[in-house]
Design an enzyme around this catalytic site. Structure first.
Site, mmCIF file in Angstrom:
data_model
loop_
_atom_site.group_PDB
_atom_site.id
_atom_site.type_symbol
_atom_site.label_atom_id
_atom_site.label_comp_id
_atom_site.label_asym_id
_atom_site.label_seq_id
_atom_site.Cartn_x
_atom_site.Cartn_y
_atom_site.Cartn_z
ATOM 1 N N ALA A 52 0.793 -1.229 0.000
ATOM 2 C CA ALA A 52 0.000 0.000 0.000
ATOM 3 C C ALA A 52 0.839 1.300 0.000
ATOM 4 C CB ALA A 52 -0.976 -0.033 1.177
ATOM 5 N N ASP A 241 -3.998 -2.842 3.801
ATOM 6 C CA ASP A 241 -4.254 -1.968 2.650
ATOM 7 C C ASP A 241 -5.267 -0.885 2.950
ATOM 8 O OD1 ASP A 241 -3.077 -4.509 1.421
ATOM 9 O OD2 ASP A 241 -2.978 -2.995 -0.158
HETATM 10 O O1 MRU Z 1 -1.242 -7.242 -3.643
HETATM 11 P P1 MRU Z 1 -0.138 -6.653 -2.823
HETATM 12 O O2 MRU Z 1 1.124 -7.432 -2.892
HETATM 13 O O3 MRU Z 1 0.060 -5.176 -3.119
HETATM 14 O O4 MRU Z 1 -0.668 -6.744 -1.321
HETATM 15 C C1 MRU Z 1 0.095 -6.137 -0.315
HETATM 16 C C2 MRU Z 1 -0.397 -6.384 1.057
HETATM 17 O O5 MRU Z 1 -1.407 -7.013 1.274
HETATM 18 C C3 MRU Z 1 0.382 -5.733 2.182
HETATM 19 O O6 MRU Z 1 0.255 -6.473 3.353
HETATM 20 C C4 MRU Z 1 -0.130 -4.303 2.442
HETATM 21 O O7 MRU Z 1 -0.232 -3.570 1.263
HETATM 22 C C5 MRU Z 1 0.736 -3.576 3.402
HETATM 23 S S1 MRU Z 1 2.339 -3.160 2.754
HETATM 24 C C6 MRU Z 1 3.114 -2.286 4.011
#
Ligand code: MRU
Length: 349
Positions: A52, A241
């Site tokens: 995120a 997210d």
């Molecule tokens: O689909 P992604 O790889 O972007 O998903 C990311 C996540 O679920 C993370 O845990 C979240 O974005 C936090 S990153 C600090």
């Protein structure tokens, strides 16, 4: 011992945007130059840049690139181009609120500066994008400090997906306390869920923790219950997210299951979330838009067919953990517990 972090998103003095292509990890560490707003959209959509906070940072720089050559004769003609690119970038992925937060922050800045020469607005956009990046580094470090108060030397922590340094400006959110523990000479071990279907845990979390010399053990997602039952895990920390106003938290698909398992085994389940990930305007987890991705990510991830052609597939990229399964939400402002609706609101006063 200090960790050498790889910066996954950088914008250099010549105005060039580079990102670490996370789809190539762990075997190839390749930085690619992002030359256009279309490249930025694509990099976010294809998860070349992911996590995120990193998505928000990349989008901010992408918008800077997008308006580099925008007309400078009037505010209206500049704003038209700016807003078109902003809306386009906002359509890349729906769940991580950091994307919209970063783009809105640039939007607000531009509106405030509408009486300024366009060249100055462009310069302030670059400055603001850098600030978004630099602030994220500070927020992550502060999350790490607060999270560390919940951990003890000798503990083993389980995490899901990748909420590490490469998903942020530096340190990560869920992984920040692990890096700080290492710096302070504490012994904290990690179990990393592989995180089906795109293996962010196997490919990214293990890779970055191993580089930092952290003791990390990879498990398939369906092994989490067993390691908890055996007493091999004392806490779960995940990133997120989007946190809704009532504390429900959307994170990588599978997180909800891990939270249920943690509850069943009486293990604390922590969500690490900087305030830009907290969306007070989204009342509950039910209101968080959940991205659905292509069926090929499940039937032929990484090019190998593992299901019959034509099979029906459901591929939500995220799930929502209800707030009552969350022991605490760790923000840069402190550890939030109890009545999340009340406590989260206070963060924004
Ligand atoms: O689909 P992604 O790889 O972007 O998903 C990311 C996540 O679920 C993370 O845990 C979240 O974005 C936090 S990153 C600090």
């Amino acid at each position: 011992m200090t960790t050498n972090f790889i910066q996954s998103v950088t914008f250099d003095d010549q105005g060039r945007l580079h990102i670490l292509d996370q789809t190539k990890l762990p075997h190839i560490t390749e930085f690619i130059e992002i030359e256009s707003v279309e490249d930025t959209w694509d990099a976010i959509k294809q998860l070349k840049v992911r996590g995120a906070p990193a998505i928000g940072i990349a989008a901010a720089y992408g918008l800077v690139l997008a308006v580099k050559d925008a007309p400078e004769d009037s505010f209206d003609s500049f704003y038209q181009v700016f807003k078109k690119h902003l809306d386009y970038l906002a359509s890349s992925r729906p769940t991580a609120v950091n994307l919209f937060w970063a783009l809105n922050r640039l939007d607000e800045l531009v509106k405030q500066q509408q009486t300024q020469p366009i060249s100055e607005i462009k310069a302030s956009l670059i400055k603001e994008a850098h600030e978004i990046r630099n602030e994220d580094e500070e927020l992550c470090r502060a999350i790490g400090e607060h999270a560390l108060t919940l951990l003890e030397d000798g503990m083993t922590v389980l995490t899901h997906c990748n909420a590490g340094g490469i998903a942020t400006a530096k340190y990560g959110t869920a992984l920040a306390p692990i890096y700080l523990a290492k710096e302070k000479g504490m012994d904290i071990k990690v179990f990393a869920d592989e995180t089906r279907p795109l293996l962010q845990g196997a490919r990214l979390t293990t890779w970055e923790l191993m580089q930092a010399g952290v003791d990390v053990t990879l498990i398939a997602d369906n092994m989490a219950a067993m390691v908890m039952k055996k007493g091999m895990v004392q806490a779960v920390i995940v990133g997120c997210d989007r946190v809704a106003a009532n504390g429900d938290a959307a994170n990588k698909i599978g997180t909800y299951g891990v939270a249920l398992l943690a509850k069943a085994h009486n293990i604390p389940f922590y969500v690490a979330a900087p305030t830009p990930t907290i969306d007070i305007d989204t009342p509950t987890g039910e209101d968080i838009p959940i991205e659905e991705r292509g069926s090929e990510e499940i039937t032929q991830a990484f090019g190998i067919e593992t299901a019959p052609q034509g099979v029906n597939v459901f591929n939500p990229a995220f799930d929502v953990t209800p707030h009552d399964l969350i022991t605490a939400i760790i923000t840069e402002k402190g550890v939030i517990k109890g009545n999340y609706s009340e406590e989260l609101k206070k963060l924004f006063i």
